[in-house]
Design a protein around this motif. Structure first.
Motif, PDB file in Angstrom:
ATOM      1  N   VAL A   1      68.516 -18.693  -5.798  1.00  0.00           N
ATOM      2  CA  VAL A   1      67.984 -17.352  -6.071  1.00  0.00           C
ATOM      3  C   VAL A   1      69.125 -16.470  -6.562  1.00  0.00           C
ATOM      4  O   VAL A   1      70.293 -16.785  -6.349  1.00  0.00           O
ATOM      5  CB  VAL A   1      67.326 -16.721  -4.816  1.00  0.00           C
ATOM      6  N   VAL A   2      68.789 -15.367  -7.231  1.00  0.00           N
ATOM      7  CA  VAL A   2      69.832 -14.419  -7.647  1.00  0.00           C
ATOM      8  C   VAL A   2      70.551 -13.973  -6.375  1.00  0.00           C
ATOM      9  O   VAL A   2      69.889 -13.602  -5.394  1.00  0.00           O
ATOM     10  CB  VAL A   2      69.214 -13.192  -8.360  1.00  0.00           C
ATOM     11  N   PRO A   3      71.901 -14.024  -6.343  1.00  0.00           N
ATOM     12  CA  PRO A   3      72.609 -13.633  -5.126  1.00  0.00           C
ATOM     13  C   PRO A   3      72.157 -12.241  -4.674  1.00  0.00           C
ATOM     14  O   PRO A   3      72.003 -11.347  -5.495  1.00  0.00           O
ATOM     15  CB  PRO A   3      74.082 -13.596  -5.562  1.00  0.00           C
TER      16      PRO A   3
ATOM     17  N   LYS B   1      72.317  -9.061  -6.977  1.00  0.00           N
ATOM     18  CA  LYS B   1      73.358  -8.885  -7.983  1.00  0.00           C
ATOM     19  C   LYS B   1      72.698  -8.623  -9.328  1.00  0.00           C
ATOM     20  O   LYS B   1      71.705  -9.250  -9.672  1.00  0.00           O
ATOM     21  CB  LYS B   1      74.209 -10.157  -8.036  1.00  0.00           C
ATOM     22  N   TYR B   2      73.231  -7.674 -10.092  1.00  0.00           N
ATOM     23  CA  TYR B   2      72.698  -7.425 -11.435  1.00  0.00           C
ATOM     24  C   TYR B   2      73.536  -8.223 -12.425  1.00  0.00           C
ATOM     25  O   TYR B   2      74.738  -7.971 -12.594  1.00  0.00           O
ATOM     26  CB  TYR B   2      72.728  -5.931 -11.768  1.00  0.00           C
ATOM     27  N   LEU B   3      72.906  -9.199 -13.039  1.00  0.00           N
ATOM     28  CA  LEU B   3      73.643 -10.053 -13.981  1.00  0.00           C
ATOM     29  C   LEU B   3      73.820  -9.312 -15.304  1.00  0.00           C
ATOM     30  O   LEU B   3      72.905  -8.634 -15.767  1.00  0.00           O
ATOM     31  CB  LEU B   3      72.895 -11.372 -14.200  1.00  0.00           C
TER      32      LEU B   3
ATOM     33  N   GLY C   1      60.535  -0.017 -10.903  1.00  0.00           N
ATOM     34  CA  GLY C   1      61.011  -0.065  -9.537  1.00  0.00           C
ATOM     35  C   GLY C   1      62.332  -0.793  -9.429  1.00  0.00           C
ATOM     36  O   GLY C   1      62.691  -1.296  -8.371  1.00  0.00           O
ATOM     37  N   MET C   2      63.078  -0.888 -10.547  1.00  0.00           N
ATOM     38  CA  MET C   2      64.403  -1.508 -10.490  1.00  0.00           C
ATOM     39  C   MET C   2      65.444  -0.467 -10.917  1.00  0.00           C
ATOM     40  O   MET C   2      65.301   0.156 -11.964  1.00  0.00           O
ATOM     41  CB  MET C   2      64.467  -2.715 -11.419  1.00  0.00           C
ATOM     42  N   LYS C   3      66.459  -0.291 -10.093  1.00  0.00           N
ATOM     43  CA  LYS C   3      67.524   0.672 -10.413  1.00  0.00           C
ATOM     44  C   LYS C   3      68.865  -0.035 -10.350  1.00  0.00           C
ATOM     45  O   LYS C   3      69.148  -0.771  -9.396  1.00  0.00           O
ATOM     46  CB  LYS C   3      67.514   1.834  -9.403  1.00  0.00           C
TER      47      LYS C   3
ATOM     48  N   VAL D   1      57.019 -19.106 -12.684  1.00  0.00           N
ATOM     49  CA  VAL D   1      58.217 -18.880 -11.881  1.00  0.00           C
ATOM     50  C   VAL D   1      59.312 -18.404 -12.838  1.00  0.00           C
ATOM     51  O   VAL D   1      59.656 -19.102 -13.795  1.00  0.00           O
ATOM     52  CB  VAL D   1      58.656 -20.171 -11.158  1.00  0.00           C
ATOM     53  N   GLU D   2      59.806 -17.189 -12.581  1.00  0.00           N
ATOM     54  CA  GLU D   2      60.783 -16.589 -13.494  1.00  0.00           C
ATOM     55  C   GLU D   2      62.208 -16.764 -12.991  1.00  0.00           C
ATOM     56  O   GLU D   2      62.480 -16.577 -11.795  1.00  0.00           O
ATOM     57  CB  GLU D   2      60.488 -15.091 -13.658  1.00  0.00           C
ATOM     58  N   PHE D   3      63.087 -17.097 -13.919  1.00  0.00           N
ATOM     59  CA  PHE D   3      64.503 -17.293 -13.591  1.00  0.00           C
ATOM     60  C   PHE D   3      65.384 -16.476 -14.534  1.00  0.00           C
ATOM     61  O   PHE D   3      64.998 -16.163 -15.662  1.00  0.00           O
ATOM     62  CB  PHE D   3      64.897 -18.763 -13.777  1.00  0.00           C
TER      63      PHE D   3
ATOM     64  N   LYS E   1      69.802 -14.783 -19.711  1.00  0.00           N
ATOM     65  CA  LYS E   1      68.593 -15.157 -20.443  1.00  0.00           C
ATOM     66  C   LYS E   1      67.450 -15.122 -19.451  1.00  0.00           C
ATOM     67  O   LYS E   1      67.625 -15.487 -18.287  1.00  0.00           O
ATOM     68  CB  LYS E   1      68.737 -16.588 -20.958  1.00  0.00           C
ATOM     69  N   HIS E   2      66.279 -14.691 -19.912  1.00  0.00           N
ATOM     70  CA  HIS E   2      65.091 -14.764 -19.062  1.00  0.00           C
ATOM     71  C   HIS E   2      64.349 -16.051 -19.441  1.00  0.00           C
ATOM     72  O   HIS E   2      63.869 -16.189 -20.563  1.00  0.00           O
ATOM     73  CB  HIS E   2      64.202 -13.536 -19.295  1.00  0.00           C
ATOM     74  N   VAL E   3      64.292 -16.964 -18.483  1.00  0.00           N
ATOM     75  CA  VAL E   3      63.604 -18.232 -18.722  1.00  0.00           C
ATOM     76  C   VAL E   3      62.580 -18.415 -17.610  1.00  0.00           C
ATOM     77  O   VAL E   3      62.895 -18.238 -16.432  1.00  0.00           O
ATOM     78  CB  VAL E   3      64.611 -19.410 -18.708  1.00  0.00           C
TER      79      VAL E   3
HETATM   80  P1  ADP Z   1      58.777  -8.912 -14.395  1.00  0.00           P
HETATM   81  O1  ADP Z   1      58.878  -7.912 -15.467  1.00  0.00           O
HETATM   82  O2  ADP Z   1      58.844 -10.281 -14.974  1.00  0.00           O
HETATM   83  O3  ADP Z   1      57.634  -8.732 -13.512  1.00  0.00           O
HETATM   84  P2  ADP Z   1      61.248  -7.965 -13.015  1.00  0.00           P
HETATM   85  O4  ADP Z   1      60.877  -6.548 -12.937  1.00  0.00           O
HETATM   86  O5  ADP Z   1      61.769  -8.609 -11.793  1.00  0.00           O
HETATM   87  O6  ADP Z   1      60.057  -8.872 -13.462  1.00  0.00           O
HETATM   88  O7  ADP Z   1      62.313  -8.210 -14.141  1.00  0.00           O
HETATM   89  C1  ADP Z   1      62.140  -7.785 -15.429  1.00  0.00           C
HETATM   90  C2  ADP Z   1      63.421  -7.943 -16.191  1.00  0.00           C
HETATM   91  O8  ADP Z   1      64.446  -7.181 -15.574  1.00  0.00           O
HETATM   92  C3  ADP Z   1      64.014  -9.334 -16.270  1.00  0.00           C
HETATM   93  O9  ADP Z   1      63.448 -10.120 -17.262  1.00  0.00           O
HETATM   94  C4  ADP Z   1      65.467  -9.036 -16.559  1.00  0.00           C
HETATM   95  O10 ADP Z   1      65.671  -8.674 -17.889  1.00  0.00           O
HETATM   96  C5  ADP Z   1      65.698  -7.808 -15.713  1.00  0.00           C
HETATM   97  N1  ADP Z   1      66.253  -8.168 -14.398  1.00  0.00           N
HETATM   98  C6  ADP Z   1      65.601  -8.278 -13.241  1.00  0.00           C
HETATM   99  N2  ADP Z   1      66.449  -8.598 -12.242  1.00  0.00           N
HETATM  100  C7  ADP Z   1      67.676  -8.681 -12.775  1.00  0.00           C
HETATM  101  C8  ADP Z   1      68.982  -8.993 -12.277  1.00  0.00           C
HETATM  102  N3  ADP Z   1      69.189  -9.256 -10.996  1.00  0.00           N
HETATM  103  N4  ADP Z   1      70.009  -9.019 -13.139  1.00  0.00           N
HETATM  104  C9  ADP Z   1      69.818  -8.739 -14.454  1.00  0.00           C
HETATM  105  N5  ADP Z   1      68.630  -8.447 -14.992  1.00  0.00           N
HETATM  106  C10 ADP Z   1      67.566  -8.416 -14.172  1.00  0.00           C
END
Ligand code: ADP
Length: 597
Positions: free
Chosen positions: A131-133, A202-204, A168-170, A275-277, A208-210
């Motif tokens: 998983v993402v750390p 951790k924010y990478l 909901g991501m900051k 499943v998103e990676f 790549k979104h695979v």
């Molecule tokens: P989704 O849109 O697929 O429901 P998320 O909101 O989790 O899912 O993620 C959307 C996008 O945000 C990812 O494709 C990626 O570009 C970015 N993202 C999410 N988590 C991270 C992370 N930990 N590090 C870098 N980019 C991220």
């Protein structure tokens, strides 16, 4: 198999589901809001029911009304599509509990376990999936965020446990940003997902979104259908998706596919899911599971030949998957372009409005999933996607060439769309090389290039004058010496616009003089007893005078239009009664040039 299925959705995905139903002999029931009375999905369905006013919260999200409609229509299954109620485990549970109605999706408990991001991380870790750390427990205070920042190194992401689509991501780039970011992630989580729980990972920097497409039946078979690459994103929202990923080698592909299978098996998951990676520096990390059909499922269908929606229906009906993992073959390459009503030249602002022209492309390897027709209003009430263009070819290289062709022939005007953006990407070096990462578009693509692309290929550039400007433009088709021209008439100035909607270009030179042969002489016709101008232009010369006898094919005058000299020839024999024009005059289409006896 089911007899009658209600699709709790709208737009292209509702039509997509109904198409699969039709092929399986299942009757379909649409629901619609007041804004969607004449929508494509309503037209497609066998029957349709109004579920309330335009706002989704009062219609497409109204669980009670939707269940009542299912009951009233005698539906024995509900498919939620994507968005709206598709990932709502509580709604899935209500459908499961409803007498005689089957939920076409994973069991509500599996949705609970995998839909919430912190529990999903725990499930994946238990299945030995990287998983993402970060933490798999909720985080409550800024002090905890700072501790995790120190542990993993900045930047870190605070994510809403119920989040998705980048909402909901900051991102926290240093310790002093922790406090504000935490508050705002909680606020968004509460507002969008009704859940203020957040966690930290951790924010990478440049991943790549695979993602891996999964199908699992109720007889213990869990398969993957290969991966999709969705790295071309704008503000964390996918814009172009493709299969397979240009960034994976065979070993990584195999490892990711197997990890996805292990993870969903652990959760007792059935039906379709993704499943998103994130992939960075040859390592992959689980990010989240989408417990539903996805917008971009199409590219997987194109390279595997498997109808994923059909399999969803079969699985929900208790049937077994008709193939094994070894039977899943990936053939060729497919790319999906989301055709959104957004203006790339104005930070992708939504552009609701009437679809004045809508002629999607076709031909070998081109698929368009939509639910609109020309004249439809793209309402501001729902998302901005008008259609999906999916292109397939034997290789990625050829898929890009075919995509260029298809995009070029996507004839669409009214609302500005992101077609010009896609056309720009087709020639973008990083995208062509498959090296783009999720931050590429936001960071590297130049705003000026987007403005230029919209000017060149956008809705108003097509000559429709449909960008909201009150211009006097209209298009005219003329044939000169057997060659066809689309003429854009604006403010009495004709310009050669394009041929067949392709690139704008200018044609110069002289039409061959004296041409009179049959079909070629279509720039003029005899209207009653007059030869009229078939286009707007300037009279260069008048070759006859009153009293002259003329024969079919004789040149009677020469008009200049579109920077070309065009002979006006007599369609038949007669004698000239009057010549209402003289050299240097401007004439409009339909004006009499020569009056015959
Ligand atoms: P989704 O849109 O697929 O429901 P998320 O909101 O989790 O899912 O993620 C959307 C996008 O945000 C990812 O494709 C990626 O570009 C970015 N993202 C999410 N988590 C991270 C992370 N930990 N590090 C870098 N980019 C991220």
């Amino acid at each position: 198999m089911f007899d009658k299925l209600l699709v709790a959705n709208r737009g292209e995905i509702a039509v997509r589901v109904m198409q699969a139903c039709e092929e399986l002999g299942i009757d379909t029931v649409a629901i619609y809001s007041d804004a969607d009375r004449n929508a494509g999905h309503v037209e497609f369905a066998d029957e349709a029911y109004n579920v309330g006013p335009a706002p989704a919260s009062e219609s497409y999200l109204d669980q009670g009304t939707i269940l009542d409609v299912a009951d009233r229509a005698g539906a024995d299954a509900i498919h939620p599509g994507y968005g709206f109620l598709a990932e709502n485990a509580a709604f899935a549970a209500r459908v499961e509990d409803a007498e005689g109605i089957t939920w076409v999706g994973p069991p509500s408990e599996a949705m609970d376990a995998l839909g919430e991001k912190t529990t999903a991380r725990q499930v994946m870790q238990a299945a030995d999936v990287p998983v993402v750390p970060g933490t798999s427990d909720p985080v409550d205070s800024a002090a905890e965020v700072r501790e995790l920042g120190d542990e993993f190194g900045y930047p870190v992401a605070i994510k809403a446990a119920g989040g998705g689509g980048g909402r909901g991501m900051k991102i926290v780039r240093s310790a002093d940003e922790a406090e504000d970011a935490l508050e705002s992630a909680k606020r968004e989580g509460e507002a969008y997902f009704d859940d203020a729980t957040v966690y930290v990972e951790k924010y990478l920097g440049s991943p790549k979104h695979v993602e891996v497409q999964i199908l699992a039946d109720e007889h213990d078979t869990v398969l993957h259908l290969g991966e999709r690459d969705c790295s071309l994103q704008r503000r964390h929202q996918k814009v172009i998706e493709e299969a397979p990923s240009p960034a994976l080698d065979g070993a990584l592909r195999e490892a990711i596919g197997e990890a996805a299978r292990r993870g969903v098996r652990e959760a007792g998951y059935t039906n379709a899911g993704t499943v998103e990676f994130l992939v960075e520096d040859g390592e992959f990390y689980f990010m989240e599971v989408n417990t539903r059909i996805q917008v971009e499922h199409t590219v997987t269908e194109e390279v595997t030949g498997i109808d994923i929606v059909r399999e969803q229906l079969r699985i929900a009906a208790g049937e077994e998957l008709p193939f094994a993992q070894a039977d899943v073959d990936i053939n060729g390459h497919a790319i999906e372009f989301r055709i959104n009503a957004e203006n790339p030249a104005a930070e992708f602002a939504p552009t609701p409005g009437e679809l004045e022209t809508y002629v999607p492309p076709g031909g070998l390897g081109v698929r368009v999933d939509d639910a609109v027709t020309e004249g439809d209003e793209i309402a501001g009430d729902y998302d901005s996607m008008i259609a999906k263009l999916i292109v397939r070819a034997p290789t990625r290289e050829r898929c890009l060439e075919r995509s260029r062709r298809a995009l070029c022939h996507f004839d669409i005007s009214g609302p500005e769309t992101i077609v010009p953006f896609h056309r720009l990407m087709i020639d973008d070096e990083r995208f062509r090389a498959g090296e783009h990462t999720t931050d590429y578009l936001d960071r590297e693509v130049d705003a000026d290039e987007l403005v230029a692309a919209v000017e060149r290929w956008g809705s108003s550039a097509a000559g429709s004058g449909a960008d909201g400007d009150a211009t006097d433009e209209h298009e005219l088709v003329v044939e000169v010496d057997g060659r066809r021209f689309d003429v854009l008439v604006e403010d009495d100035r004709p310009r050669v616009a394009s041929n067949g909607g392709a690139d704008a270009g200018t044609t110069t030179g002289s039409a061959s003089s004296g041409s009179s042969s049959g079909a070629a002489a279509t720039e003029q016709v005899a209207a009653g007893d007059a030869i009229t101008a078939e286009m707007q232009g300037t009279v260069l010369s008048v070759d006859v005078e009153p009293g002259d006898e003329i024969g079919a094919g004789d040149v009677v005058c020469v008009l200049e239009a579109m920077k070309m000299e065009n002979d006006v020839v007599a369609p038949g024999a007669g004698s000239v009664a009057a010549v209402p024009v003289s050299e240097g005059d401007s004439v409009d289409m339909g004006d009499p040039l020569i009056v015959l006896e």
